[in-house]
Design a protein around this motif. Structure first.
Motif, mmCIF file in Angstrom:
data_model
loop_
_atom_site.group_PDB
_atom_site.id
_atom_site.type_symbol
_atom_site.label_atom_id
_atom_site.label_comp_id
_atom_site.label_asym_id
_atom_site.label_seq_id
_atom_site.Cartn_x
_atom_site.Cartn_y
_atom_site.Cartn_z
ATOM 1 N N ASP A 38 72.716 55.743 5.499
ATOM 2 C CA ASP A 38 72.879 57.094 6.224
ATOM 3 C C ASP A 38 73.655 58.153 5.501
ATOM 4 O O ASP A 38 73.117 59.176 5.291
ATOM 5 C CB ASP A 38 73.722 57.014 7.291
ATOM 6 C CG ASP A 38 73.125 55.959 8.456
ATOM 7 O OD1 ASP A 38 71.840 56.011 8.427
ATOM 8 O OD2 ASP A 38 73.642 55.640 9.266
ATOM 9 N N VAL A 39 74.484 57.698 4.537
ATOM 10 C CA VAL A 39 75.285 58.445 3.654
ATOM 11 C C VAL A 39 74.296 59.291 2.557
ATOM 12 O O VAL A 39 74.138 60.343 2.464
ATOM 13 C CB VAL A 39 76.476 57.938 3.072
ATOM 14 C CG1 VAL A 39 77.029 58.714 1.799
ATOM 15 C CG2 VAL A 39 77.622 57.497 4.182
ATOM 16 N N MET A 61 73.762 49.589 6.497
ATOM 17 C CA MET A 61 72.984 50.955 6.903
ATOM 18 C C MET A 61 73.750 52.337 6.955
ATOM 19 O O MET A 61 73.350 53.399 6.858
ATOM 20 C CB MET A 61 72.681 50.397 8.525
ATOM 21 C CG MET A 61 71.426 49.266 8.325
ATOM 22 S SD MET A 61 70.428 49.449 7.070
ATOM 23 C CE MET A 61 69.352 50.805 7.460
ATOM 24 N N ARG A 62 75.263 52.085 7.286
ATOM 25 C CA ARG A 62 75.982 53.515 7.025
ATOM 26 C C ARG A 62 75.803 53.929 5.427
ATOM 27 O O ARG A 62 75.407 55.161 5.197
ATOM 28 C CB ARG A 62 77.415 53.297 7.344
ATOM 29 C CG ARG A 62 77.893 52.905 8.640
ATOM 30 C CD ARG A 62 77.440 54.043 9.819
ATOM 31 N NE ARG A 62 76.059 53.837 10.074
ATOM 32 C CZ ARG A 62 75.478 53.010 10.859
ATOM 33 N NH1 ARG A 62 76.145 52.038 11.438
ATOM 34 N NH2 ARG A 62 74.039 52.789 10.999
ATOM 35 N N ALA A 63 75.692 53.078 4.578
ATOM 36 C CA ALA A 63 75.589 53.702 3.331
ATOM 37 C C ALA A 63 74.222 54.323 3.228
ATOM 38 O O ALA A 63 74.104 55.489 2.388
ATOM 39 C CB ALA A 63 75.548 52.204 2.354
ATOM 40 N N ASP A 110 75.478 44.604 8.408
ATOM 41 C CA ASP A 110 74.416 45.454 8.715
ATOM 42 C C ASP A 110 74.914 46.669 8.904
ATOM 43 O O ASP A 110 74.523 47.749 8.170
ATOM 44 C CB ASP A 110 73.619 44.860 9.881
ATOM 45 C CG ASP A 110 72.607 45.949 10.685
ATOM 46 O OD1 ASP A 110 71.886 46.357 9.679
ATOM 47 O OD2 ASP A 110 72.664 45.789 11.938
ATOM 48 N N ALA A 111 75.940 46.952 9.520
ATOM 49 C CA ALA A 111 76.737 48.151 9.819
ATOM 50 C C ALA A 111 76.935 48.964 8.644
ATOM 51 O O ALA A 111 76.425 49.941 8.364
ATOM 52 C CB ALA A 111 77.809 48.168 10.708
ATOM 53 N N LEU A 112 77.657 48.053 7.957
ATOM 54 C CA LEU A 112 78.350 48.566 6.591
ATOM 55 C C LEU A 112 77.032 49.060 5.747
ATOM 56 O O LEU A 112 76.932 50.390 5.072
ATOM 57 C CB LEU A 112 78.973 47.596 5.639
ATOM 58 C CG LEU A 112 80.423 47.687 6.091
ATOM 59 C CD1 LEU A 112 81.144 46.569 4.990
ATOM 60 C CD2 LEU A 112 81.048 49.141 5.514
ATOM 61 N N ARG A 141 65.170 51.314 6.061
ATOM 62 C CA ARG A 141 65.432 51.394 7.472
ATOM 63 C C ARG A 141 64.188 50.737 8.198
ATOM 64 O O ARG A 141 64.525 50.044 9.294
ATOM 65 C CB ARG A 141 65.311 52.942 8.001
ATOM 66 C CG ARG A 141 66.750 53.701 7.703
ATOM 67 C CD ARG A 141 66.545 55.013 8.472
ATOM 68 N NE ARG A 141 67.976 55.425 8.214
ATOM 69 C CZ ARG A 141 68.505 56.807 8.448
ATOM 70 N NH1 ARG A 141 67.330 57.474 8.778
ATOM 71 N NH2 ARG A 141 69.547 57.082 8.641
ATOM 72 N N ARG A 151 78.631 43.286 11.270
ATOM 73 C CA ARG A 151 79.433 44.296 10.425
ATOM 74 C C ARG A 151 78.725 44.403 9.039
ATOM 75 O O ARG A 151 78.723 45.590 8.372
ATOM 76 C CB ARG A 151 80.877 43.609 10.005
ATOM 77 C CG ARG A 151 81.940 44.509 9.654
ATOM 78 C CD ARG A 151 83.055 44.075 9.539
ATOM 79 N NE ARG A 151 83.663 44.250 11.092
ATOM 80 C CZ ARG A 151 84.624 43.644 11.463
ATOM 81 N NH1 ARG A 151 85.555 42.784 10.733
ATOM 82 N NH2 ARG A 151 85.061 43.716 12.828
#
Lengths: 283, 321, 332
Positions: free
Chosen positions: A123-124, A119-121, A115-117, A162, A113
């Motif tokens: 992405d935004v 990396m989404r940041a 990592d997901a959070l 990334r 989770r």
């Protein structure tokens, strides 16, 4: 099979790469010139020579790379511009290295989770147009060279994060990382003691390739008039200047443009050389 | 005439540390229909020997010497090699997943192996592919034809790779560590399969392996390699019963068995496997209990009949030392 | 008891799209115990969950169910931090000798890592001495500390890995296929070293391997696993001398003998068909799809581990119907 380790192996391979070594030497010379060169010239970067306005490169005039339409010495201005462009690019790369490597390594190692959070940041932030972002920053705050570092670095670290995160994810699967966990090492020790040292290879390569990109971004912004402003010289605003006189006085464009090309090519060749030298797959 | 013949084959690699000689003069003759096992540990050059013979060395490797298949020289003859690979020589690798094309179905790759060399129609090739899958005892062959390599288990994958190599009906099959990646029960099945196939198809088999258990189940003749050279060769039964080279004897003793004496430590060969350095003497002398001053000079491979050994202090053929 | 596990399960989530997730049960209902100074061998083929079980026992894989006790204390449900405190006594040796060493670290740095974590106050000189002593204890020169892993052979790298595992004098070392990647002539060296260290340091091992002959050398007790379940467990001599489960028998029967006279004329009973996917294991007994003895009840009910002889436990409905000889099932 010397016991000097992997870095010296890589160094030997790099030293054997003629294109990379030539580029490295060229970059050293250019940097020294940019730092010390202007002192060797009798002209100041913003001094106006009323007698020689927009003269082409010649020895007689004393301006051996010519002057611009205000009679400023192009040799000195280009070196000043290169100095500023290099400084902006190096600092921006350093900023993106620090943020990007830490962010990516932590996300990649933590996984799940977290990592997901994280990396989404990324992405935004990625979704924001870079130029738009810089324009907003320059509108909100005063124009300053420092702000430019921050603005460019703040965008650059995203890609670095990334790249690093991908590497860290792969490293996390490696047995030596599990061995470190089994030895009792905590997450901080693992990220900074095992993960980051092992991804330095790709990171160095990427950073080397990032510097010319940063120079181009700076040049682009300055060209658009939202980067470094007159009377300060950067390669970007010199080229912008020159492009206005392209038909009547092409050297005003050609001199800084050649310098930019030289720097960008050299970094790219050096980066490619480093990638070949550090790539473990070839072992 | 021997099917495959190697004469003083040398294989060298250019590396960053300088030139590395993986095979240092190898002679081998494989007769039609026989099964020869080439046994050795890491660094023995066993795999490179066969890769060199079939023109599949890595880009930094060069082979010299003589390689002939059915009397035709192959070394440096890419056109002839391309013709021989497939219908002449089939190859099975340790890594079955790596040797199968990931985006082709099992049926397509088997058919391709046939179409390339025989110009067989697609429908016929597919029928033949199904027959071959049955022959290598792949369960549910009809379903397998439509599957991709990654969907198969390790054992089935290896069977498919064997089937692909057998499709053009080669006269020689080279199997490089074909069971090493497999579980012990699957390994036993694949060994049994090789035995069946040899009996029914009559092809020659060269088995390259480090596993003496697999060798015992299949080979007529055994060649033991160490540091790029043959140290001993002979008929399997004799070689297993009374190895003459100290290395062969040590290797056999080091093999863990289910009836080992548990009170004693495991038998081993001391020291580490050989490095790449040049050496005028016997490469095994650093690890050998029988080494003497004579071993500073490399012993020739010598012997009578089919048994040969390269050692100054060979053990008695009757056993013991 | 040093270590005691009851009905342990390990499940992994395998991505199956955005909303639904599938679970892979790598270990299911495994029970085992290990006493101080003993060695528990865990055997089975790939995908049987033996490595996962070994990792779960020392907190390197998450337990989904079951009770795990370390020296009498419950340790299932321990946090990562809690496990870290126990690592002084729980160590592991990995399968890949080179891959388990950090390529950017010297051998000395790798071996010293547990010391750096658990005895940070140790002076550099003292740490160096301890590393040197430990390297010599595993049969390497103390000077190896300044070199890098890639300069060593597989067997030597495995000795380095063992040095790292024993430098703190732990009580339990999980050995996960420690000799599988090594040349045959070197395997025995490592097994013998492990045996000496066990006797000198009073270690206990969980010895995981697919090689039954190697496991036999070190183990006092043996667990046989198949598709995440324990099929049979018991004292070494019982498992090797009087195997009761059809799978154990086939596994032992499959081991090749280095004798052409025997191998050529041998017929084996081997599991038929293919290993089922661990994502959808068979109902009832997981081995039934490949078992020559399977019958209707094997699909209906999962056989529980039951005691066949003191300490010898087996999960099979039909074991009593088998003759006690090593080979040949009754109806084949």
């Amino acid at each position: 099979m010397a016991s000097a380790g992997l870095w010296s192996d890589a160094w030997a391979r790099l030293a054997a790469n003629r294109a990379a070594m030539t580029s490295a030497a060229l970059l050293v010379v250019l940097t020294l010139l940019a730092l010390l060169g202007p002192m060797s010239s009798p002209y100041a970067p913003d001094a106006i020579d009323w007698e020689h306005m927009a003269v082409p490169p010649s020895l007689e005039s004393g301006h051996w790379l010519g002057t611009d339409r205000l009679g400023r010495d192009l040799f000195v201005r280009t070196l000043h511009g290169a100095r500023l462009s290099l400084a902006v690019a190096l600092l921006a790369t350093l900023v993106s290295l620090l943020i990007g490597v830490t962010w990516g390594a932590v996300a990649g190692f933590a996984g799940g989770r977290t990592d997901a959070l994280m990396m989404r940041a990324v992405d935004v932030l990625y979704a924001l147009p870079q130029v738009f972002f810089v324009i907003i920053l320059t509108v909100l705050f005063d124009r300053s060279v420092f702000l430019l570092f921050v603005a460019i670095g703040a965008v650059g670290w995203l890609t670095m994060a990334r790249v690093v995160r991908g590497q860290a994810l792969a490293l996390r699967q490696r047995e030596f990382v599990e061995a470190a966990v089994a030895s009792g090492a905590g997450p901080v020790r693992i990220v900074f003691g095992h993960i980051i040292p092992n991804l330095m290879g790709p990171v160095i390569v990427y950073a080397t390739l990032m510097i010319p990109q940063m120079i181009l971004v700076e040049s682009f912004l300055s060209f658009l008039g939202i980067g470094i402003q007159e009377p300060l010289a950067s390669l970007g605003n010199l080229i912008a200047d020159g492009s206005a006189e392209m038909e009547t006085a092409p050297w005003i464009l050609l001199v800084p443009a050649s310098c930019l090309v030289l720097i960008v090519f050299s970094f790219n060749f050096l980066g490619d050389g480093l990638r070949d030298a550090l790539d473990p797959r070839e072992r | 005439m021997a099917l495959l013949e190697l004469e003083s084959l040398h294989v060298r690699f250019r590396t960053r540390e300088g030139e590395l000689e993986a095979v240092r003069g190898m002679d081998l003759a494989v007769e039609p229909g026989e099964c020869v096992a080439i046994v050795g540990e890491s660094g023995s050059g066993k795999s490179q020997t066969l890769l060199a013979a079939t023109g599949m060395l890595a880009a930094n490797g060069t082979a010299s010497g003589r390689v002939a298949f059915e009397g035709e020289s192959l070394l440096g003859q890419p056109a002839r090699l391309a013709r021989v690979r497939g219908p002449g020589i089939g190859y099975v690798f340790q890594d079955a997943l790596g040797s199968l094309t990931p985006h082709l179905t099992v049926g397509a790759q088997l058919a391709e192996a046939l179409a390339v060399h025989h110009g067989v129609s697609a429908a016929d090739a597919r029928t033949e592919a199904r027959r071959m899958l049955e022959r290598v005892q792949v369960p549910d062959p009809d379903a397998r034809l439509g599957q991709y390599p990654h969907e198969l288990s390790g054992g089935t994958r290896q069977r498919v790779a064997i089937a692909a190599a057998l499709m053009p009906q080669p006269r020689l099959l080279i199997a490089d560590e074909p069971t090493t990646a497999l579980d012990v029960t699957v390994q036993a099945q694949v060994v049994a399969l090789f035995r069946d196939l040899r009996a029914s198809l009559g092809m020659a088999l060269v088995l390259v392996t480090h596993d003496l258990g697999v060798v015992a189940g299949l080979a007529d003749r055994v060649i033991v390699m160490y540091a790029g050279r043959i140290v001993e060769e002979g008929p399997a039964v004799a070689l297993f019963a009374s190895p003459r080279h100290p290395y062969t004897a040590g290797l056999l003793a080091a093999l863990p068995r289910l009836d080992d004496d548990l009170a004693a430590p495991m038998r081993t060969i001391p020291g580490v496997p050989p490095g790449a350095g040049r050496d005028a003497g016997c490469a095994f002398r650093y690890r050998c209990g029988h080494a003497s001053g004579r071993c500073e000079v490399r012993p020739d491979l010598a012997g009578s009949g089919s048994s040969r050994v390269a050692c100054h202090h060979p053990r008695d053929p009757g056993g013991g030392s | 008891m040093l270590l005691e596990g009851r009905d342990l399960a390990v499940r992994y989530r395998v991505s199956g799209g955005l909303l639904r997730s599938r679970w892979l049960t790598a270990v299911d209902g495994a029970s085992l115990s290990l006493s101080s100074g003993g060695t528990l061998g865990v055997v089975g083929e790939s995908g049987c969950g033996k490595s996962t079980l070994g990792r779960a026992l020392i907190g390197l894989a998450p337990l989904a169910a079951g009770e795990l006790r370390w020296q009498g204390q419950r340790v299932d449900g321990l946090s990562a931090r809690g496990w870290r405190r126990l690592r002084r006594e729980l160590q592991i040796v990995f399968q890949d000798p080179l891959g388990s060493l950090d390529p950017r670290m010297t051998v000395g740095q790798s071996v010293a890592e547990p010391l750096a974590v658990f005895e940070p106050s140790l002076s550099r000189a003292a740490r160096r001495t301890r590393v040197g002593e430990t390297l010599e204890r595993v049969g390497l020169p103390a000077g190896a500390a300044d070199r890098y892993p890639h300069e060593f052979s597989g067997g030597q790298c495995q000795r380095i890995g063992i040095a790292r595992a024993v430098i703190l004098k732990p009580r339990l070392v999980v050995c996960d296929e420690p000799v599988s990647a090594l040349d045959v002539s070197v395997q025995g060296q490592v097994v013998n070293l492990l045996r000496e260290l066990r006797d000198d340091l009073g270690l206990a091992y969980l010895f995981i391997s697919h090689n039954l002959a190697v496991v036999r050398h070190l183990s006092t007790e043996v667990v046989v696993m198949y598709l995440g379940r324990v099929m049979e467990s018991g004292p070494r001599d019982a498992i090797y001398g009087r195997p009761l489960h059809p799978y154990t028998r086939m596994l032992l029967d499959a081991v090749p003998v280095a004798d052409p006279q025997i191998e050529r004329h041998r017929t084996r009973t081997l599991p038929s068909g293919e290993l089922p996917s661990p994502l959808s294991p068979p109902d009832g007994c997981v081995f039934r799809t490949r078992c020559p003895l399977a019958e209707a009840r094997c699909a209906e009910r999962r056989p529980l581990l039951q005691e066949a002889a003191p300490g010898h436990r087996i999960a099979c409905h039909r074991w009593r119907e088998w003759p006690t000889g090593l080979n040949t099932p009754p109806d084949r």
